[in-house]
Design a protein around this motif. Structure first.
Motif, PDB file in Angstrom:
ATOM      1  N   UNK A   1      -8.152 -56.215 -46.281  1.00 53.93           N
ATOM      2  CA  UNK A   1      -9.156 -55.267 -45.213  1.00 53.93           C
ATOM      3  C   UNK A   1      -8.477 -54.094 -44.946  1.00 53.93           C
ATOM      4  N   UNK A   2      -7.213 -53.986 -44.545  1.00 50.66           N
ATOM      5  CA  UNK A   2      -6.712 -52.793 -43.937  1.00 50.66           C
ATOM      6  C   UNK A   2      -6.341 -51.709 -44.759  1.00 50.66           C
TER       7      UNK A   2
ATOM      8  N   UNK B   1     -11.991 -53.946 -37.012  1.00 49.38           N
ATOM      9  CA  UNK B   1     -13.363 -53.881 -36.621  1.00 49.38           C
ATOM     10  C   UNK B   1     -13.946 -52.226 -36.502  1.00 49.38           C
ATOM     11  N   UNK B   2     -14.969 -51.616 -36.906  1.00 55.82           N
ATOM     12  CA  UNK B   2     -15.318 -50.424 -36.584  1.00 55.82           C
ATOM     13  C   UNK B   2     -14.159 -49.541 -36.579  1.00 55.82           C
ATOM     14  N   UNK B   3     -14.441 -48.410 -36.028  1.00 52.46           N
ATOM     15  CA  UNK B   3     -13.539 -47.038 -36.445  1.00 52.46           C
ATOM     16  C   UNK B   3     -12.516 -47.026 -34.771  1.00 52.46           C
ATOM     17  N   UNK B   4     -12.284 -47.885 -34.032  1.00 53.09           N
ATOM     18  CA  UNK B   4     -11.589 -47.813 -32.896  1.00 53.09           C
ATOM     19  C   UNK B   4     -10.892 -49.048 -32.570  1.00 53.09           C
TER      20      UNK B   4
ATOM     21  N   UNK C   1       0.036 -52.044 -46.369  1.00 48.69           N
ATOM     22  CA  UNK C   1      -1.004 -51.851 -45.439  1.00 48.69           C
ATOM     23  C   UNK C   1      -0.981 -52.530 -44.080  1.00 48.69           C
ATOM     24  N   UNK C   2      -0.349 -53.541 -43.930  1.00 46.12           N
ATOM     25  CA  UNK C   2      -0.227 -54.316 -42.606  1.00 46.12           C
ATOM     26  C   UNK C   2       1.235 -53.631 -42.077  1.00 46.12           C
TER      27      UNK C   2
END
Length: 332
Positions: free
Chosen positions: A204-205, A212-215, A250-251
């Protein structure tokens, strides 16, 4: 920290808590008032870490004071052994349990952090770790700093709740399910679910900066404390050892991005984290020896996540530095 519940060796967290809320309208008898309450945390505890982060992001340092329990305790739970004389300087108590027993002399559940104490009475108001962060972000809005982010925006709430629920079950609590499993079968199942979810998060990341979203949202606040403790304690101490966080591209980059964001890394004290888990959990580590590693300086290395876009604080701005009395030791 919880208790074994079903006889099959699986760890089940006791989620019983005081659910009284501190609200803007005082509906539960505890209205938001600057200076009236004290948030008690422990730097070691991931659940308390969430509240410390949100208090920083909201800029509530001047209106909600902070008590810090030390990392080492016995069966009486959290105490203030880092403070002069071993007492919290505002509450005047040695053990957090004293505030719980003032609220309820027969309090039957765990003495947990985070807890918010009503200073005039010395009684705990709430230790509902999930509700505390949501209320600091909403009910305390009249006293938040200019530029405080909205961590629980209406349009993203269903997705935040879904992601945060999965993270809680399989990751936040999943590492404990591995560490405190009493049978091989229970451990194997917890380990499977943990790594299935971490693989899901890694995917996901890989293409998005935040969950979630861009913030930044509550979902990120809830995942970060577990990631911050992963290599230091969960990988070895809790046997969550398929890979280290530093081996998940990614994490690991996501965790560094958050760590380097004001309000996140400046709440982390790796020495206290390691001391708590390795000294207090005597059934897992009977020698009480605290490992010297890992080298934590990598948390400050470039993460490259800016290229994914996103705006950490949305239309807001980062918080300023923490008060001098609340600063954690620098890395290195």
């Amino acid at each position: 920290m919880g208790a074994d519940g079903n006889g099959g060796g699986a760890y089940e967290r006791d989620r019983s808590c005081l659910t009284t809320r501190i609200t803007a309208d005082g509906r539960d008898g505890f209205p938001v008032e600057p200076g009236r309450y004290r948030l008690v945390i422990a730097r070691a505890c991931p659940w308390a870490n969430r509240a410390a982060i949100v208090r920083r992001l909201m800029g509530l340092e001047d209106v909600l004071s902070l008590g810090i329990a030390g990392p080492v305790h016995d069966e009486r739970s959290w105490c203030f052994h880092l403070d002069p004389g071993g007492r919290d300087p505002v509450l005047g108590i040695e053990w957090l349990r004293e505030a719980f027993l003032r609220r309820d002399p027969g309090y039957p559940h765990g003495i947990t952090v985070p807890a918010i104490v009503d200073v005039p009475t010395g009684e705990v108001v709430t230790n509902d770790f999930e509700r505390i962060t949501l209320d600091l972000g909403s009910q305390w809005s009249a006293h938040q700093r200019e530029g405080a982010p909205d961590l629980y925006p209406e349009r993203w709430r269903d997705e935040i709740d879904d992601v945060a629920g999965k993270v809680y079950r399989d990751v936040n609590n999943g590492v404990y399910a591995c560490g405190f499993a009493r049978t091989q079968a229970a451990y194997d199942e917890a380990y499977r679910r943990l790594w299935q979810r971490l693989d899901w998060l890694e995917e996901r990341l890989a293409g998005r900066r935040y969950l979630v979203g861009d913030t930044l949202t509550e979902a990120d606040v809830r995942l970060f404390p577990t990631l911050a403790r992963f290599d230091a304690v969960y990988h070895g101490h809790f046997k969550c050892n398929r890979q280290k966080l530093t081996e998940l591209p990614a994490l690991w980059a996501y965790a560094r991005d958050l760590f380097q964001t004001p309000g996140f890394g400046d709440t982390i004290d790796f020495a206290q984290i390691k001391a708590h888990y390795h000294v207090v959990h005597q059934t897992i580590n009977p020698t009480g020896i605290v490992p010297a590693g890992p080298d934590v300086r990598g948390w400050l290395s470039p993460h490259g996540r800016e290229q994914l876009g996103g705006r950490p604080f949305g239309d807001g701005s980062p918080p300023g530095p923490p008060p001098p009395a609340e600063r954690v030791p620098p890395l290195g």
